[in-house]
Write an enzyme that holds these catalytic residues in place. Structure first.
Site, PDB file in Angstrom:
ATOM      1  N   SER A 138       0.861  -1.185   0.000  1.00  0.00           N
ATOM      2  CA  SER A 138       0.000   0.000   0.000  1.00  0.00           C
ATOM      3  C   SER A 138       0.895   1.231   0.000  1.00  0.00           C
ATOM      4  O   SER A 138       2.083   1.147   0.326  1.00  0.00           O
ATOM      5  CB  SER A 138      -0.846  -0.015   1.278  1.00  0.00           C
ATOM      6  OG  SER A 138      -1.447   1.235   1.508  1.00  0.00           O
ATOM      7  N   TYR A 151      -1.585  -0.045  10.747  1.00  0.00           N
ATOM      8  CA  TYR A 151      -1.683  -0.536   9.370  1.00  0.00           C
ATOM      9  C   TYR A 151      -0.402  -0.147   8.612  1.00  0.00           C
ATOM     10  O   TYR A 151       0.197  -0.967   7.913  1.00  0.00           O
ATOM     11  CB  TYR A 151      -2.924   0.071   8.714  1.00  0.00           C
ATOM     12  CG  TYR A 151      -3.174  -0.350   7.285  1.00  0.00           C
ATOM     13  CD1 TYR A 151      -3.716  -1.597   6.986  1.00  0.00           C
ATOM     14  CD2 TYR A 151      -2.898   0.516   6.228  1.00  0.00           C
ATOM     15  CE1 TYR A 151      -3.971  -1.961   5.671  1.00  0.00           C
ATOM     16  CE2 TYR A 151      -3.148   0.155   4.916  1.00  0.00           C
ATOM     17  CZ  TYR A 151      -3.694  -1.084   4.641  1.00  0.00           C
ATOM     18  OH  TYR A 151      -3.933  -1.451   3.337  1.00  0.00           O
TER      19      TYR A 151
HETATM   20  N1  LIG Z   1      -8.777  -0.591  -0.094  1.00  0.00           N
HETATM   21  C1  LIG Z   1      -7.691   0.140  -0.083  1.00  0.00           C
HETATM   22  O1  LIG Z   1      -7.752   1.397  -0.071  1.00  0.00           O
HETATM   23  C2  LIG Z   1      -6.331  -0.522  -0.131  1.00  0.00           C
HETATM   24  C3  LIG Z   1      -5.229   0.265  -0.493  1.00  0.00           C
HETATM   25  C4  LIG Z   1      -3.961  -0.314  -0.535  1.00  0.00           C
HETATM   26  C5  LIG Z   1      -3.807  -1.657  -0.226  1.00  0.00           C
HETATM   27  N2  LIG Z   1      -4.886  -2.414   0.123  1.00  0.00           N
HETATM   28  C6  LIG Z   1      -4.648  -3.821   0.456  1.00  0.00           C
HETATM   29  O2  LIG Z   1      -5.369  -4.642  -0.436  1.00  0.00           O
HETATM   30  C7  LIG Z   1      -5.645  -5.895   0.190  1.00  0.00           C
HETATM   31  C8  LIG Z   1      -7.116  -6.228  -0.006  1.00  0.00           C
HETATM   32  O3  LIG Z   1      -7.888  -5.252   0.664  1.00  0.00           O
HETATM   33  P1  LIG Z   1      -9.333  -4.766   0.167  1.00  0.00           P
HETATM   34  O4  LIG Z   1      -9.301  -3.290   0.194  1.00  0.00           O
HETATM   35  O5  LIG Z   1      -9.726  -5.474  -1.071  1.00  0.00           O
HETATM   36  O6  LIG Z   1     -10.210  -5.221   1.432  1.00  0.00           O
HETATM   37  P2  LIG Z   1     -11.460  -6.201   1.595  1.00  0.00           P
HETATM   38  O7  LIG Z   1     -12.451  -5.973   0.536  1.00  0.00           O
HETATM   39  O8  LIG Z   1     -11.852  -6.042   3.013  1.00  0.00           O
HETATM   40  O9  LIG Z   1     -10.811  -7.653   1.364  1.00  0.00           O
HETATM   41  C9  LIG Z   1      -9.961  -8.236   2.289  1.00  0.00           C
HETATM   42  C10 LIG Z   1      -9.894  -9.715   2.002  1.00  0.00           C
HETATM   43  O10 LIG Z   1      -8.959 -10.307   2.932  1.00  0.00           O
HETATM   44  C11 LIG Z   1      -9.594 -11.409   3.533  1.00  0.00           C
HETATM   45  N3  LIG Z   1      -9.061 -11.690   4.869  1.00  0.00           N
HETATM   46  C12 LIG Z   1      -9.081 -10.898   5.964  1.00  0.00           C
HETATM   47  N4  LIG Z   1      -8.501 -11.525   6.999  1.00  0.00           N
HETATM   48  C13 LIG Z   1      -8.101 -12.731   6.534  1.00  0.00           C
HETATM   49  C14 LIG Z   1      -7.462 -13.841   7.128  1.00  0.00           C
HETATM   50  N5  LIG Z   1      -7.123 -13.858   8.435  1.00  0.00           N
HETATM   51  N6  LIG Z   1      -7.201 -14.927   6.358  1.00  0.00           N
HETATM   52  C15 LIG Z   1      -7.564 -14.945   5.056  1.00  0.00           C
HETATM   53  N7  LIG Z   1      -8.197 -13.937   4.444  1.00  0.00           N
HETATM   54  C16 LIG Z   1      -8.465 -12.848   5.177  1.00  0.00           C
HETATM   55  C17 LIG Z   1     -11.074 -11.043   3.579  1.00  0.00           C
HETATM   56  O11 LIG Z   1     -11.845 -12.197   3.788  1.00  0.00           O
HETATM   57  P3  LIG Z   1     -13.304 -12.170   4.496  1.00  0.00           P
HETATM   58  O12 LIG Z   1     -14.267 -11.939   3.383  1.00  0.00           O
HETATM   59  O13 LIG Z   1     -13.427 -13.494   5.121  1.00  0.00           O
HETATM   60  O14 LIG Z   1     -13.287 -11.059   5.505  1.00  0.00           O
HETATM   61  C18 LIG Z   1     -11.227 -10.428   2.199  1.00  0.00           C
HETATM   62  O15 LIG Z   1     -11.374 -11.421   1.229  1.00  0.00           O
HETATM   63  C19 LIG Z   1      -5.219  -5.747   1.649  1.00  0.00           C
HETATM   64  O16 LIG Z   1      -3.942  -6.333   1.834  1.00  0.00           O
HETATM   65  C20 LIG Z   1      -5.120  -4.242   1.835  1.00  0.00           C
HETATM   66  O17 LIG Z   1      -4.210  -3.886   2.851  1.00  0.00           O
HETATM   67  C21 LIG Z   1      -6.145  -1.870   0.177  1.00  0.00           C
END
Ligand SMILES: NC(=O)c1ccc[n+]([C@@H]2O[C@H](COP(=O)([O-])OP(=O)(O)OC[C@H]3O[C@@H](n4cnc5c(N)ncnc54)[C@H](OP(=O)(O)O)[C@@H]3O)[C@@H](O)[C@H]2O)c1
Length: 274
Positions: A138, A151
């Site tokens: 990120s 985070y």
């Molecule tokens: N959104 C942003 O602005 C942003 C920006 C930069 C980077 N990111 C990164 O992108 C990645 C995905 O995030 P997202 O924004 O797409 O969020 P999201 O929609 O909340 O998706 C997160 C995913 O991770 C899974 N997860 C959470 N805890 C877990 C565990 N203990 N074991 C296995 N799976 C788990 C969730 O599963 P469940 O459905 O079971 O909860 C979900 O499928 C993350 O690493 C985040 O840090 C996000």
């Protein structure tokens, strides 16, 4: 067909990536924590008209990781060609507002969970002399933003660990890339902003953060999915792929004088009034 494991594929960036890569002809194994999550992913794939496999995985549980990788090994040619470490959580809040249990959960999921899956996937890639590991970092891994310290700490650590790993395995045929998105419109962002701590001295700053994200208009997760595809299809993938306006600002902040960065962040987030 090249196999790709994507952790946390039930929503947001993980799901968009699973659908995008499946449409491009990769064999996709998307992980979910629950059967409901797996069904949701399978339904999204059916709606898009693509095929993928689902598997249960909780990256915070070492036994779950081992079992999942054993199943993946059976489903693929002895282990996945690529691993996209996407699973992650966010516990936003000022340092004073986040309890130790929540801090631990962030590090356990975003850092140790990623390391666990990487360690399990690497031996087969090394034997094959070929493979890709993509770490979902990120802009928070580039610059520490107030109101999201734990985070940022986890993503900074992931950047460091990945840099070390890349230098260790260079020449093995296994390539490691970091993806560094800014704000992306997913449940993590919307739920995180909705559930910021209440009744604290940082309320003015939290309100400023909500306004900031709303004003920017976050990009959709498909942009990140296409970038992951680039990291998997480039003959020699880049070490880092920044995505969006905030990633560019994050790089700039690393070069700027720290006092200027402090002042800018405190002003934008109205921390002077908290
Ligand atoms: N959104 C942003 O602005 C942003 C920006 C930069 C980077 N990111 C990164 O992108 C990645 C995905 O995030 P997202 O924004 O797409 O969020 P999201 O929609 O909340 O998706 C997160 C995913 O991770 C899974 N997860 C959470 N805890 C877990 C565990 N203990 N074991 C296995 N799976 C788990 C969730 O599963 P469940 O459905 O079971 O909860 C979900 O499928 C993350 O690493 C985040 O840090 C996000």
């Amino acid at each position: 067909m090249k196999s790709v494991v994507i952790t946390g594929a039930t929503s947001g960036i993980g799901m968009a990536t699973a659908l995008e890569l499946s449409a491009r002809g990769f064999q996709i194994i998307g992980t979910a924590r629950t059967t409901e999550g797996a069904e949701k992913l399978a339904a999204a794939a059916a709606e898009r008209g693509v095929e993928l496999h689902t598997i249960l995985l909780d990256v915070t549980d070492p036994d779950s990781c081992r079992t999942a990788m054993a199943d993946i090994t059976d489903m693929t040619d002895g282990g996945p060609w690529a691993l996209v470490n996407n699973a992650g959580i966010a516990v936003p809040g000022a340092f004073e507002d986040v309890c130790e249990n929540d801090a631990w959960a962030v590090l356990e999921t975003n850092l140790l969970g990623t390391a666990r899956m990487t360690r399990l996937a690497l031996p087969a890639m090394r034997r094959r002399g070929e493979g890709r590991i993509v770490q979902m970092s990120s802009v928070a891994g580039l610059v520490a933003m107030p109101l999201n310290g734990w985070y940022c700490a986890g993503k900074h650590a992931l950047e460091a660990l990945t840099d070390a790993l890349r230098r260790e395995i260079a020449g093995s045929g296994v390539h490691v890339s970091l993806i560094e998105p800014g704000f992306i419109d997913t449940p993590m962002l919307t739920d995180g902003l909705r559930h910021l701590p209440a009744h604290t001295r940082y309320e003015t700053a939290y309100a400023a953060m909500r306004r900031l994200v709303a004003r920017r208009g976050p990009l959709g997760p498909e942009v990140v999915a296409r970038t992951v595809a680039k990291a998997l299809t480039a003959p020699v993938p880049r070490r880092r792929y920044g995505i969006g306006h905030e990633a560019a600002l994050g790089r700039l902040a690393r070069l700027a004088p720290p006092a200027a960065v402090d002042l800018t962040m405190r002003t934008v987030l109205r921390l002077n009034r908290s």
